[in-house]
Design a protein around this motif. Structure first.
Motif, mmCIF file in Angstrom:
data_model
loop_
_atom_site.group_PDB
_atom_site.id
_atom_site.type_symbol
_atom_site.label_atom_id
_atom_site.label_comp_id
_atom_site.label_asym_id
_atom_site.label_seq_id
_atom_site.Cartn_x
_atom_site.Cartn_y
_atom_site.Cartn_z
ATOM 1 N N LEU A 1 -0.891 -0.413 14.589
ATOM 2 C CA LEU A 1 -0.684 -0.472 13.150
ATOM 3 C C LEU A 1 -0.815 -1.910 12.648
ATOM 4 C CD1 LEU A 1 0.235 0.834 10.448
ATOM 5 C CD2 LEU A 1 2.575 0.324 11.147
ATOM 6 N N LEU A 2 -0.168 -2.813 13.362
ATOM 7 C CA LEU A 2 -0.238 -4.235 12.987
ATOM 8 C C LEU A 2 -1.668 -4.764 13.090
ATOM 9 C CD1 LEU A 2 2.949 -5.564 14.820
ATOM 10 C CD2 LEU A 2 2.704 -5.103 12.373
ATOM 11 N N TRP A 3 -2.348 -4.387 14.173
ATOM 12 C CA TRP A 3 -3.714 -4.906 14.369
ATOM 13 C C TRP A 3 -4.648 -4.430 13.267
ATOM 14 C CZ3 TRP A 3 -8.475 -2.639 15.328
ATOM 15 C CH2 TRP A 3 -9.489 -3.549 15.681
ATOM 16 N N ASN A 4 -4.604 -3.125 12.924
ATOM 17 C CA ASN A 4 -5.469 -2.598 11.880
ATOM 18 C C ASN A 4 -5.126 -3.200 10.525
ATOM 19 O OD1 ASN A 4 -7.410 -0.319 12.762
ATOM 20 N ND2 ASN A 4 -5.551 0.057 13.948
ATOM 21 N N TYR A 5 -3.856 -3.481 10.331
ATOM 22 C CA TYR A 5 -3.423 -4.097 9.085
ATOM 23 C C TYR A 5 -4.044 -5.493 8.950
ATOM 24 C CZ TYR A 5 -0.279 -6.333 5.733
ATOM 25 O OH TYR A 5 0.229 -7.031 4.661
ATOM 26 N N LYS A 6 -3.972 -6.274 10.034
ATOM 27 C CA LYS A 6 -4.531 -7.644 10.008
ATOM 28 C C LYS A 6 -6.056 -7.615 9.890
ATOM 29 C CE LYS A 6 -2.517 -8.793 13.827
ATOM 30 N NZ LYS A 6 -2.120 -9.605 14.998
ATOM 31 N N LEU A 7 -6.672 -6.673 10.597
ATOM 32 C CA LEU A 7 -8.131 -6.587 10.550
ATOM 33 C C LEU A 7 -8.611 -6.290 9.142
ATOM 34 C CD1 LEU A 7 -10.821 -6.577 12.074
ATOM 35 C CD2 LEU A 7 -10.487 -4.140 12.522
ATOM 36 N N ASN A 8 -7.965 -5.340 8.475
ATOM 37 C CA ASN A 8 -8.366 -5.009 7.118
ATOM 38 C C ASN A 8 -8.105 -6.156 6.157
ATOM 39 O OD1 ASN A 8 -9.376 -2.437 7.609
ATOM 40 N ND2 ASN A 8 -7.345 -1.481 7.482
#
Length: 1144
Positions: free
Chosen positions: A122-129
């Protein structure tokens, strides 16, 4: 992704990560990022996110579902169920309302496995977006709306392509707006938590990640949210390739640039280097707790504590990797790049961007370029110089930061220096190997060490060399405390105290190891370079500090400088005064150790091993080479001769000798030492005072050694060479040895003098210096090789306990010359003959009688000194030691007329006339044992000598009458009688003629005919002149004054006067005189019986000295008259002839 391709090239350069703050601005940023119903699909990891990472689609469905649901404005990460447990457990509640604070809290935990997998994704996808959303730029425009117009470069960027944020990050240092600054800082922490969030990194490095198996760090099925390990793995692979380690993988150029760019972008704050951050989190708290994050401060703090015992190995490894990256590109160091940015531009030190970064040591390029500016006297900012010093110290502490050292010195490290990695010990170990102290070293390794020393430039500040600094701290505090800390003169001060009591062994070793490499490049001595760069450019055609010249390599520059340092005014092109002082300082240092002289070590390596392998003490190797000068190879002989010739001009180069001779210099030569202008005066002063009480053994040995070296070549004596060079070329060509040159010139001077030449062929200045050299050579028999070689056997046998110097050995040989071998005897005789002609060459005489010469002979010429001393020998103020020495020389002179130049000249015609038979029996170069002088004495008694010769013989008779030792014939033939008949007189040691008187009185007791004859000769001589009978003369002095005052002395006239007075009853003589005369008459009568007259002259003398002289003369006269009368009467009868005969 195309729109963000410039972001990784400039993002987060020169920025710092601030700690979590509860700021309203951050919530505004989140809302402005579109956390609302319309944007939830894009920001929550919807199809775009899944497409970006399809391999994780199955595993991230719950998290993706969470983000794909439409969320109201003000949505918070803390509201998501997949992260609520971790958030409650790990993050403080006050941070839950700030998404960025939650993100930072969760991603910076020490153990990443504590966070649930769903939350990780969740954190990774949040940062990527966040990083890929085109509207991300619009937030920057709004937050930084006051800053963008102030920065022209950023205002000119076209919107909508993702370039604006990159520009703002690059110019972050110029951003004064607080909200804008915080925005850039927070986004930095997001990007560097995962390499996959950096645009293009995966695409460029995927193949290398797989080749290096950097992905293997992902254990099981877990996909951790931070993959700093991957970047660390790639960085290590880059380092291994640069060091050309076995099996190293070649990383593609695009990936190399991406790796270095990541390192560069993370240079501001150590939080951004995820691997290092986690590896060093505890160490940061231990060593750098009070160090604020940002601007590379934590990195520098950790670097400074890298070799502390408490530092963890994992952190130390991570720090070393980052330092190696800095060595490849200085921009990886935020503080260095920032501090030196303007100076790099000012002095054109920018690096060619086309050069492959992994192969070019860019830090060394920067250091060399800026160091060159500093050494040229250009202004480099203090902040930049401080940063440079830190990284120079870093290079000296850890050899592994230099790829060339690791590559080329691998075998040396494994063989000699393993296990010494910390605090520069390995580097110093390699230096020791380079010196040759621990075996041979590869040329490439040697060159790599030399290059590293130039890059680090420890000569400018000893503190850069940590090993040296720690080893020499105590010496610096005691011996060099007067010098400012960090001053380049500290190294010179340490060298001045090398091999002194203040020096400690560890410091001595570290100092010599460093100086070995500094000595091989004149630029590495900053003081020398500063003072001599103009001279080097003018005379030696050098370039700038960090440029090389194949025609004049760095090692040859100093040789060029010192050749010009000692040129005469006539030769021109001399060094400036300041430069010459520094050249002399370096020469002083090099004299301490042959390895500090590159040319000497290079040319003499074979000879050092052959002749001097056992010479390990300071200064012994050069002395050994000088001792074996004739046996050295041509190249080595040349360089040793040049050094020796240089020492002759300036003996202060011999630092060890000067140190040993300091007491003598301070007492007798301080004016010469202080004011010497390359004239050789100091050594001459030391030689003249070699036997003063202040002279210690080390100094005396050193001075004597230099004298012994000088005899090998006249050029080694600077003053002699300068004064006599033209004379040598003209009169003694092809002669090299100083002894032979001195003999040649002396012979020329002597011949010109004897032949009364109108003009001396040897110049005045040369004759003066020639005299100095002759006197100095007479001080030690070893300074005259032919004499020493001829008498070496006799010295060992007869004078083994006598010390060399002060002419003591020569004096010993003179005293024992009757026991010498023929060859030595001949040499000693020649030496004595020379000394008698020129007494100034008689070192012992001049030394012992120095004060008496000043008292009595100041107006006498040098050649008449002995004659003057003899005339004043019996003065009441005559020094007893000098008197004894004069007597020794008189004894020597009386053994052979050739040793008495005054007698030889006065009796030039008499000797061959009366004593030819003795000369015919004589052999060359051997004493005649006084035979010629004895012959002349007899002729003196017969009154047959020329007036000049008679005067000289009278002097000899008078002197020998007072001291029997001056009569070699008497002493030789009567040695037993003297000991048996006159022991008390001998023991009294009074030179008043008592021994001779004793022999005369005991004439009847003498059994040996030879001795009896000598005593009779004494009696005969005394008849000729009362002055040769000191006992009689003393007894009758008043009577001579009263009764014979009108009679001139000589030819026996005073003796005849006294005899007549004795016969005249009207004259009353002194009782003592009368008694002595009667004794002499009895002796003469006995002598006449024992030794009848050998000729008419002897008979006449006996008659003239007989008490019955008148009676004898009357009888002889009557007989002659009778014969005359008989002739008168009988003559005609005997001569008559007949008339017939007449008529015929």
């Amino acid at each position: 992704m195309a729109n963000c391709r410039r972001v990784p090239l400039f993002l987060v350069l020169f920025c710092s990560l601030s700690h979590v703050h509860q700021l309203r601005a951050e919530n505004n940023i989140i809302s402005k990022l579109g956390i609302n119903a319309e944007r939830a699909q894009n920001l929550g990891g919807g199809p775009g996110a899944a497409a970006a990472n399809p391999g994780t689609a199955d595993r991230i469905q719950p998290a993706a579902a969470s983000l794909t649901r439409r969320r109201p404005a003000g949505w918070k990460l803390s509201e998501e169920a997949v992260c609520r447990e971790d958030l409650t457990r790990l993050c403080p509640k006050h941070s839950w309302n700030n998404n960025l604070a939650v993100l930072e809290c969760l991603q910076d935990k020490k153990e990443e496995t504590e966070i649930a997998t769903e939350c990780n994704h969740l954190l990774w996808n949040y940062k990527l977006n966040l990083t890929t959303d085109p509207k991300f730029e619009s937030v920057a425009v709004e937050v930084c709306k006051t800053t963008i117009p102030e920065i022209k470069e950023c205002a000119a960027e076209e919107l909508g392509k993702g370039y604006l944020v990159s520009c703002l990050v690059e110019h972050r240092g110029n951003i004064s707006d607080y909200q804008c600054n915080q925005y850039i800082t927070k986004m930095t922490s997001i990007i560097f938590s995962d390499y996959r969030l950096i645009c293009g990194f995966m695409k460029k490095c995927l193949a290398d990640i797989n080749a290096l198996k950097c992905g293997n760090i992902i254990t099981g099925q877990k996909d951790v949210h931070s993959q700093g390990e991957v970047i660390s793995c790639l960085e290590k692979g880059l380092v291994r390739e640069a060091e050309e380690q076995p099996g190293a993988h070649h990383i593609k150029d695009d990936c190399k640039k991406a790796i270095m760019r990541v390192a560069e972008l993370s240079s501001d704050d150590f939080h951004l280097d995820r691997y290092l951050y986690f590896a060093c989190r505890d160490d940061r708290e231990r060593f750098c707790e009070n160090t604020l994050a940002g601007e590379g401060r934590v990195y520098k703090c950790l670097f400074n504590h890298k070799f502390e015992e408490a530092m963890s190995e994992r952190c130390r490894e991570a720090l070393t990797t980052r330092q190696k990256l800095i060595a490849q590109d200085y921009k990886v160091s935020y503080s260095l790049a920032k501090a030196c940015k303007s100076d790099l531009r000012k002095y054109h030190c920018s690096v060619d961007s086309n050069m492959p970064r992994a192969r070019e040591t860019r830090l060394s390029y920067l250091l060399l370029c800026l160091e060159a500016a500093v050494h040229r006297g250009r202004l480099v900012s203090g902040e930049c110089q401080g940063e440079m010093m830190d990284y120079r110290r870093m290079l000296m502490e850890d050899f592994s930061l230099s790829p060339e050292i690791v590559l080329h010195c691998r075998s040396e490290i494994e063989l000699h220096c393993s296990g010494l990695h910390r605090k520069g010990r390995t580097l110093h170990c390699l230096m020791r190997v380079g010196r040759g102290d621990m075996g041979a070293i590869d040329v490439k390794c040697q060159n790599a060490l030399q290059t590293l020393i130039q890059e680090a430039d420890p000569g400018a500040d000893y503190r850069i060399d940590r090993a040296l600094n720690e080893a020499c701290e105590s010496v610096i505090q005691t011996a060099c405390k007067h010098i400012r800390n960090g001053d380049p003169m500290i190294l010179s001060c340490l060298m001045e105290h090398l091999y002194t009591e203040k020096m400690v062994e560890d410091c001595e070793q570290r100092l010599l190891e460093l100086q070995y490499f500094i000595a091989r490049d004149w630029k590495l001595d900053p003081i020398l370079y500063k003072k001599c760069q103009g001279d080097a450019s003018r005379l030696c055609h050098t370039h700038s500090w960090n440029e090389t010249n194949e025609m004049m390599p760095a090692g040859a520059i100093f040789s060029c400088l010192y050749r010009h340092a000692y040129r005469s005014v006539e030769q021109g092109r001399r060094l400036s005064r300041d430069c010459k002082v520094e050249v002399q300082r370096i020469l002083h240092q090099r004299a301490l150790d042959v390895k500090l002289d590159p040319e000497l070590q290079k040319r003499c390596m074979t000879d050092l091993g052959k002749w001097c392998s056992e010479k390990t003490e300071a200064g012994q190797e050069l002395e050994c080479l000088q001792d074996h000068l004739e046996e050295l190879g041509p190249d080595c002989r040349e360089v040793v001769a040049n050094i020796t010739e240089l020492e002759a001009e300036d003996i202060q180069i011999e630092a060890l000798l000067m140190r040993a001779c300091d007491p003598v210099i301070q007492s007798y030569c301080h004016e010469v030492a202080d004011n010497q202008i390359d004239s050789g005066d100091l050594m001459e002063c030391l030689i003249q005072n070699k036997h003063q009480k202040e002279m210690n053994e080390k100094c005396a040995v050193g001075v004597t050694h230099f004298q012994l070296i000088q005899i090998k070549d006249f050029r080694f004596s600077y003053k002699f060479k300068t004064a006599c060079k033209e004379d040598v070329l003209k009169l003694c060509p092809n002669i090299k040895k100083k002894v032979d040159v001195v003999i040649c010139l002396s012979s020329t001077v002597r011949n010109d003098t004897l032949q009364d030449a109108k003009e001396q062929r040897v110049s005045i200045k040369c004759r003066k210096q020639l005299r100095v050299e002759e006197v100095e050579m007479s001080e030690d028999i070893r300074l005259e090789p032919e004499l020493y070689d001829s008498c070496k056997q006799d010295i060992n046998k007869l004078c083994s306990t006598v010390a060399f110097g002060n002419a003591q050995v020569i004096e010993c040989l003179k005293e024992k010359k009757v026991h010498l071998t023929q060859r030595c005897h001949q040499r000693i005789f020649k030496l004595q003959e020379l000394e008698m002609v020129d007494p100034e060459l008689d070192y012992q005489l001049i030394r012992v009688c120095k004060n008496m010469i000043r008292r009595f002979c100041t107006e006498s010429e040098g050649k008449n000194v002995l004659q003057c001393l003899k005339q004043n020998k019996n003065s009441e103020v005559m020094d007893p030691k000098c008197k004894q020495m004069i007597t020794k020389r008189q004894i020597t002179q009386n053994t052979d007329y050739r040793l008495n130049p005054v007698l030889r000249k006065a009796c030039k015609a008499d000797i061959p006339k009366f004593c030819q038979s003795i000369l015919n029996k004589a052999t060359a170069d051997t004493e005649l044992e006084g035979q010629v002088i004895a012959c002349l004495k007899l002729k003196y008694a017969d009154q047959r000598l020329s007036s000049d010769c008679e005067d000289q013989i009278r002097v000899i008779l008078q002197e020998s009458a007072l001291d029997y030792r001056l009569d070699p014939q008497l002493q030789m033939h009567c040695v037993q009688e003297i000991q048996s008949l006159c022991p008390e007189e001998v023991a009294a040691q009074e030179q008043t003629g008592q021994v001779e008187e004793c022999l005369k009185i005991n004439l009847l007791k003498i059994k040996q005919e030879a001795c009896k004859k000598e005593v009779l000769n004494m009696l005969k001589e005394s008849k000729a002149d009362i002055f040769v009978d000191p006992v009689l003369h003393t007894a009758c002095a008043l009577d001579i004054k009263h009764h014979c005052a009108a009679i001139p002395p000589g030819k026996g006239r005073h003796m005849s006067c006294l005899m007549e007075a004795l016969q005249d009853k009207r004259v009353r003589l002194q009782p003592e005189c009368k008694k002595r005369l009667q004794d002499r008459i009895e002796m003469w009568s006995y002598a006449a019986k024992v030794a009848p007259a050998e000729g008419f002259s002897d008979l006449a003398m006996q008659v003239m000295t007989s008490p019955s002289k008148n009676y004898i003369l009357t009888v002889i006269g009557a007989a002659v008259a009778l014969l005359f009368l008989m002739g008168m009467f009988c003559g005609r009868f005997t001569k008559q002839v007949t008339q017939e005969l007449k008529d015929r």
